[in-house]
Design a protein around this motif. Structure first.
Motif, short mmCIF file in Angstrom:
data_model
loop_
_atom_site.label_atom_id
_atom_site.label_comp_id
_atom_site.label_asym_id
_atom_site.label_seq_id
_atom_site.Cartn_x
_atom_site.Cartn_y
_atom_site.Cartn_z
N ARG A 1 -2.76 5.96 22.69
CA ARG A 1 -3.36 6.52 23.75
C ARG A 1 -3.54 8.02 23.38
NH1 ARG A 1 0.74 3.80 27.11
NH2 ARG A 1 2.04 5.75 27.43
N ALA A 2 -4.94 8.40 23.85
CA ALA A 2 -5.52 9.58 23.59
C ALA A 2 -4.73 10.66 24.40
CB ALA A 2 -6.99 9.77 23.77
N GLU A 3 -4.16 10.55 25.49
CA GLU A 3 -3.96 11.50 26.44
C GLU A 3 -2.38 11.95 26.40
OE1 GLU A 3 -6.27 10.20 30.62
OE2 GLU A 3 -4.42 9.25 30.17
N ASP A 4 -1.56 10.89 25.98
CA ASP A 4 -0.05 11.53 25.88
C ASP A 4 0.59 10.94 24.46
OD1 ASP A 4 0.03 8.60 25.81
OD2 ASP A 4 1.18 8.51 27.86
N ARG A 5 -0.38 10.68 23.37
CA ARG A 5 0.10 10.37 22.16
C ARG A 5 0.81 9.07 21.69
NH1 ARG A 5 -0.39 15.00 18.51
NH2 ARG A 5 -1.39 16.69 19.76
N ILE B 1 1.01 -1.29 0.01
CA ILE B 1 -0.08 -0.21 0.03
C ILE B 1 0.97 1.30 -0.01
CG2 ILE B 1 -1.67 1.29 1.39
CD1 ILE B 1 -2.87 -1.28 2.31
N SER B 2 0.90 2.03 -1.09
CA SER B 2 1.67 3.23 -1.20
C SER B 2 0.70 4.46 -1.17
CB SER B 2 2.42 3.39 -2.38
OG SER B 2 1.66 3.13 -3.59
N GLY B 3 1.31 5.76 -0.96
CA GLY B 3 0.39 6.75 -1.15
C GLY B 3 -0.29 7.09 0.22
N GLU B 4 -1.21 8.17 0.32
CA GLU B 4 -2.11 8.55 1.52
C GLU B 4 -2.94 7.44 1.66
OE1 GLU B 4 -2.28 11.03 4.73
OE2 GLU B 4 -0.81 11.09 3.26
N PRO B 5 -2.86 6.87 3.21
CA PRO B 5 -4.04 5.75 3.41
C PRO B 5 -5.33 6.72 3.79
CG PRO B 5 -2.40 6.07 5.31
CD PRO B 5 -1.90 6.81 4.08
N ALA B 6 -6.43 5.49 3.72
CA ALA B 6 -7.65 6.35 4.33
C ALA B 6 -7.79 5.64 5.58
CB ALA B 6 -8.84 5.67 3.47
N CYS B 7 -7.98 6.44 6.50
CA CYS B 7 -7.74 6.18 8.00
C CYS B 7 -9.15 6.29 8.68
CB CYS B 7 -6.67 7.02 8.76
SG CYS B 7 -5.07 6.38 8.36
N TYR B 8 -9.71 5.37 9.46
CA TYR B 8 -10.78 5.65 10.28
C TYR B 8 -10.60 5.31 11.72
CZ TYR B 8 -12.45 4.92 5.59
OH TYR B 8 -12.83 5.00 4.34
N ALA B 9 -11.01 6.13 12.65
CA ALA B 9 -10.59 6.16 14.00
C ALA B 9 -11.91 5.95 14.91
CB ALA B 9 -9.95 7.71 14.40
N MET B 10 -11.49 5.29 16.03
CA MET B 10 -12.70 5.07 16.93
C MET B 10 -11.91 5.30 18.53
SD MET B 10 -14.03 1.39 15.65
CE MET B 10 -15.60 1.41 16.69
N LEU B 11 -12.52 6.24 19.31
CA LEU B 11 -12.07 6.49 20.61
C LEU B 11 -12.69 5.90 21.72
CD1 LEU B 11 -10.19 8.20 22.39
CD2 LEU B 11 -11.58 9.88 22.36
N TYR B 12 -12.17 4.85 22.51
CA TYR B 12 -12.79 4.02 23.42
C TYR B 12 -12.61 4.68 24.66
CZ TYR B 12 -13.44 0.12 20.11
OH TYR B 12 -13.83 -0.84 19.46
N ASP B 13 -13.62 4.76 25.32
CA ASP B 13 -13.46 5.33 26.66
C ASP B 13 -12.74 4.56 27.71
OD1 ASP B 13 -14.74 7.55 28.74
OD2 ASP B 13 -14.88 5.77 29.85
N GLY B 14 -12.24 5.38 28.87
CA GLY B 14 -11.21 4.66 29.81
C GLY B 14 -11.97 3.48 30.39
N ARG B 15 -13.21 3.33 30.30
CA ARG B 15 -13.85 2.01 31.18
C ARG B 15 -13.85 0.89 30.45
NH1 ARG B 15 -18.47 5.20 29.72
NH2 ARG B 15 -18.81 5.75 31.61
N GLY C 1 -7.73 2.31 32.82
CA GLY C 1 -8.79 3.45 32.87
C GLY C 1 -8.21 4.59 31.87
N ARG C 2 -7.42 4.35 30.89
CA ARG C 2 -7.05 5.16 29.92
C ARG C 2 -7.69 5.15 28.69
NH1 ARG C 2 -0.49 5.56 30.15
NH2 ARG C 2 -0.05 6.40 32.17
#
Length: 345
Positions: A309-313, A263-277, A282-283
């Protein structure tokens, strides 16, 4: 010789022609009697005044004893007063726990509306209102005589989620003093146990956004997950990676893995953010799916899965995937689970 009086002579001369007979005398006597005796109208006025005084005296004889009796029995009256939400109102007699005669308890029964207010206060104190508020439940109240700690019985207040996800919360309230006798497990109020995938509302979500939850806008992911998953997914908060930042960081971290898949070039990315629970520590974490191009049916396409991780990258893992079905099920109606759990290394 007596001196003449011309005035007297004039009067005598004028009276000498007057004749006063017997009839005139009777007229004069009748006139005198009329002045001495009261007129009929005077009799009527006097009689009216006597009647009025007698009537007033009779009213006093009746009203005064009744007023005295009312004052003497006022201490035994128990009143029910509508109270403001969260305020318990009792009668003066019940403040001491006894009736006015001091012989037996004097309970003050609450109404169903007050039982609902008490149940609401219990829900808001025990359950996670950041997932569902009280207004997102239907309320059913049942009175059972003889239940509870008093002879007045108890109210059973049952809350059911309006989203048809199986979330319920039950509170049993004493009908005498409003004491909460029992409430169900608070986790069941915010943890969906079932889902009607054929409902018109859920079908509308898929028609709007497609069959795969990870391709949906983050706001729709979060709202759908709140209603039907117990808020496993959410939007980014202040100080956390935004959705776009997470996609960019994932694409950078997955560059080598993408090249190994051809796979070359710019990828198509899809994100899901899971809560700490959703994690043991708990992160909150992002799970980002990277494809060669935007997908409509990604089941057969290779991809790279990045967890950070969403808090510290911090990038925790980068993995290659051959089959999407191994990571996440398509979110067609009746599919379960609705979204994938956090990938395991």
């Amino acid at each position: 010789m007596k001196k003449e009086n011309p005035i007297r002579d004039a009067i005598d001369e004028s009276l000498c022609g007057v004749r006063f007979n017997q009839q005139d005398m009777r007229r004069v006597l009748r006139a005198v009697r009329r002045q001495e005796e009261p007129s009929p109208s005077q009799h009527r006025r006097r009689r009216f005044r006597l009647d009025y005084v007698f009537a007033c005296a009779l009213v006093l004889l009746i009203v005064v004893p009744m007023a005295a009796l009312t004052l003497s029995t006022r201490g035994t009256h128990v009143s029910t007063i509508s109270a403001a939400p969260g305020v318990q109102t009792v009668s003066p007699a019940s403040q001491s726990g006894q009736s006015a005669d001091g012989l037996s308890p004097a309970p003050v029964s609450i109404h169903a509306e007050e039982a609902v207010r008490i149940a609401r206060a219990c829900y808001e104190a025990q359950c996670d209102t950041s997932i569902f508020t009280f207004d997102e439940f239907t309320v059913d109240t049942v009175y059972v005589h003889g239940e509870g700690s008093s002879s007045d019985g108890a109210y059973t207040v049952t809350l059911k989620s309006i989203y048809g996800n199986g979330c319920t919360f039950t509170v049993v309230v004493d009908a005498t003093d409003g004491t909460v006798l029992h409430f169900s497990d608070p986790r069941l109020a915010t943890t969906p146990l079932s889902l009607d995938g054929d409902s018109d509302e859920i079908s509308a979500w898929y028609e709007k956004n497609g069959p795969y939850l990870f391709t949906w806008p983050q706001e729709d992911q979060a709202e759908f997950s709140r209603r039907y998953e117990g808020a496993m997914l959410r939007t980014a908060r202040e100080g956390e990676l935004s959705e776009e930042e997470a996609k960019a960081l994932a694409a950078q971290a997955a560059s080598d893995a993408l090249q190994s898949l051809g796979i070359s070039g710019e990828p198509a990315c899809y994100a899901m953010l899971y809560d700490g629970r959703c994690s043991a520590d708990g992160r909150p974490r992002y799970v980002v799916y990277c494809f060669a191009s935007p997908v409509t049916d990604p089941s057969g396409e290779p991809f790279v899965l990045v967890t950070l991780r969403a808090e510290d990258r911090a990038v925790e893992s980068v993995r290659e995937g051959d089959s999407l079905s191994e990571e996440i099920a398509p979110l067609a109606p009746n599919a379960s689970p609705l979204s994938s759990p956090l990938p395991k290394d």
